[in-house]
Design an enzyme around this catalytic site. Structure first.
Site, PDB file in Angstrom:
ATOM      1  N   HIS A 127       7.167   2.821  -2.522  1.00  0.00           N
ATOM      2  CA  HIS A 127       6.393   1.606  -2.247  1.00  0.00           C
ATOM      3  C   HIS A 127       6.556   0.539  -3.316  1.00  0.00           C
ATOM      4  CE1 HIS A 127       4.391   4.011   0.855  1.00  0.00           C
ATOM      5  NE2 HIS A 127       3.980   2.878   1.357  1.00  0.00           N
ATOM      6  N   GLY A 128       7.004   0.898  -4.493  1.00  0.00           N
ATOM      7  CA  GLY A 128       7.188  -0.128  -5.507  1.00  0.00           C
ATOM      8  C   GLY A 128       7.562   0.444  -6.851  1.00  0.00           C
TER       9      GLY A 128
END
Length: 469
Positions: A317-318
């Protein structure tokens, strides 16, 4: 370009539909979709369009080689090489800065590097290429002879920049042959407009309020304000992402494709495990089938496999520690449920397990929202009354009263409740649901489209939270 933009709604999509349906053969229509998909991608990433094409063609070539040597000792090294290439590309563009920054910090040295732009949708199309080559290796499908099919699979614009992650095996037959259906096209329009309404009417309005409440951090709000703000963010990210998935599925139907569902009312879940069976279903399915099960699943080194999957889920996700903490947090909840909590909740009222999930989920969204871990910890302290802040403020009451209608609508829309109430009302009034649907759905679609258009014209706040994942 995003789906919730005036350029897409009133220029790109109408032109594409006209050109697509003017083309008569399936081959021509596939090329129309490829060219328009590449134009769609180039609108936001003109420099990176070459990377997308190269990744697709390299994946195509490896699939042919894996198909050719499937029953030999070369097959596994070819698959490993293909997967490694995609992982290296993803890590280079997405994680180089994060890894070098942390290495510099740990070694107390300065490691210079050139900041690279993150290609839109790279987390999605690299995973889809991995799915494709892995499925060829397993014998789940045969590598197509035409590179055009691979290019359409990877570049198809409805799922290109934000998923859902689709597998070639699910749309292989649809790429080769699909029939136009007025009912399917109508379903597609309806699904797209529902998603547009979720994104523009609900997510954007809720998100603007959420950012005003949360961006002050732990120092800027009260205890109830913290819970209210993170609840708003939970609704924003749900309607933002599920709305985009609805639009993608609706667009697919317009062109004759049936894409997998990606959300199934996750906020009615009663456990973290159930939540992740309902939230971003395509991503969960990828990690289950291509990471968790190959590592041994429940049968061998379960705890290690669980840790790896949820570490990767968070990191996907990041490139930030807060996402890793967020992923491991859900992994820990799932582990605790497996060893103890599930047995406890079986003997308690369903409302208890649902309340547990709501609280646990909101705590999780704190880790997702605050990229600064220290600020996240302070915010959690505020939520649980450990900061000495006031329980509420007059400003919070004003904000809540001004937003109570859209807040109530959003809560109802995030559950099946609205559908149940409408069905019950129709039965009580003895009205024909099909007849009502034929009139009400087109009218509702026009109302949603008009409202969304007005909001897009009159507001500059139109973020997409998963746009760069």
């Amino acid at each position: 370009m995003v789906f919730s933009s005036l350029i897409f709604l009133y220029l790109y999509l109408p032109i594409l539909l006209i050109v697509y349906f003017v083309a008569k053969s399936i081959t021509y229509r596939n090329w129309v979709l490829i060219l328009f998909s590449l134009a769609f991608y180039a609108w936001g990433e003109p420099v990176m369009i070459g990377l997308l094409i190269i990744c697709a063609l390299v994946g195509y070539q490896f699939a042919l080689l894996i198909e050719k040597y499937r029953h030999t000792q070369l097959a596994k090294p070819l698959l490993f090489t293909s997967v490694t290439i995609n992982i290296v590309i993803l890590c280079y563009f997405k994680y180089t800065g994060f890894l070098l920054d942390n290495l510099s910090s740990w070694l107390h040295v300065s490691i210079p590097y050139h900041e690279v732009a993150l290609p839109i949708g790279i987390s999605f199309f690299t995973f889809e290429i991995i799915c494709y080559t892995a499925d060829v290796y397993k014998g789940a499908l045969k590598a197509p002879k035409s590179p055009m099919q691979m290019l359409l699979y990877v570049s198809f614009f409805p799922h290109l920049i934000a998923g859902p992650i689709i597998r070639f095996v699910d749309i292989e037959e649809q790429i080769r042959r699909r029939m136009f259906s007025l009912s399917l096209f109508s379903e597609g329009i309806n699904r797209f407009i529902i998603g547009l309404g979720k994104k523009v009417i609900l997510a954007n309005n809720i998100g603007e309020v959420a950012s005003n409440v949360l961006d002050g951090g732990a120092a800027g709000t009260s205890v109830l304000g913290a819970w209210f703000g993170i609840a708003l963010f939970a609704l924003q990210i749900y309607f933002d992402f599920s709305g985009y998935s609805d639009m993608a599925i609706g667009l697919g139907k317009m062109f004759g494709f049936t894409l997998r569902e990606n959300f199934n009312y996750p906020y009615i879940s009663r456990s973290a495990s159930d939540f992740w069976r309902r939230w971003n279903i395509s991503l969960g399915g990828f990690f289950r089938d291509y990471v968790y099960i190959p590592l041994g699943g429940n049968k061998r080194m379960y705890l290690r496999n669980l840790f790896v999957v949820w570490f990767l889920t968070g990191f996907w996700h990041g490139a930030s520690w807060n996402f890793i903490v967020w992923g491991l947090y859900f992994g820990l909840l799932i582990y605790l449920e497996r060893i103890a909590l599930d047995r406890v909740f079986r003997v308690l009222p369903a409302a208890v397990s649902h309340l547990y999930l709501l609280v646990a989920m909101l705590v999780g969204w704190v880790w997702f929202y605050f990229t600064d871990l220290a600020e996240g910890v302070r915010f959690l302290g505020l939520m649980f009354g450990l900061s000495g802040a006031a329980w509420t403020t007059m400003e919070l009451g004003i904000v809540f009263r001004s937003q109570k209608v859209i807040f109530a609508v959003a809560i109802m829309a995030s559950t099946p409740l609205a559908g149940w109430l409408i069905t019950a009302a129709l039965r009580r009034l003895r009205l024909n649901p099909l007849a009502i649907r034929e009139v009400a759905v087109p009218v509702l679609n026009l109302v949603i489209l008009a409202a969304a258009t007005a909001l897009l014209v009159g507001s500059t706040y139109n973020p997409f939270l998963y746009f760069r994942f």
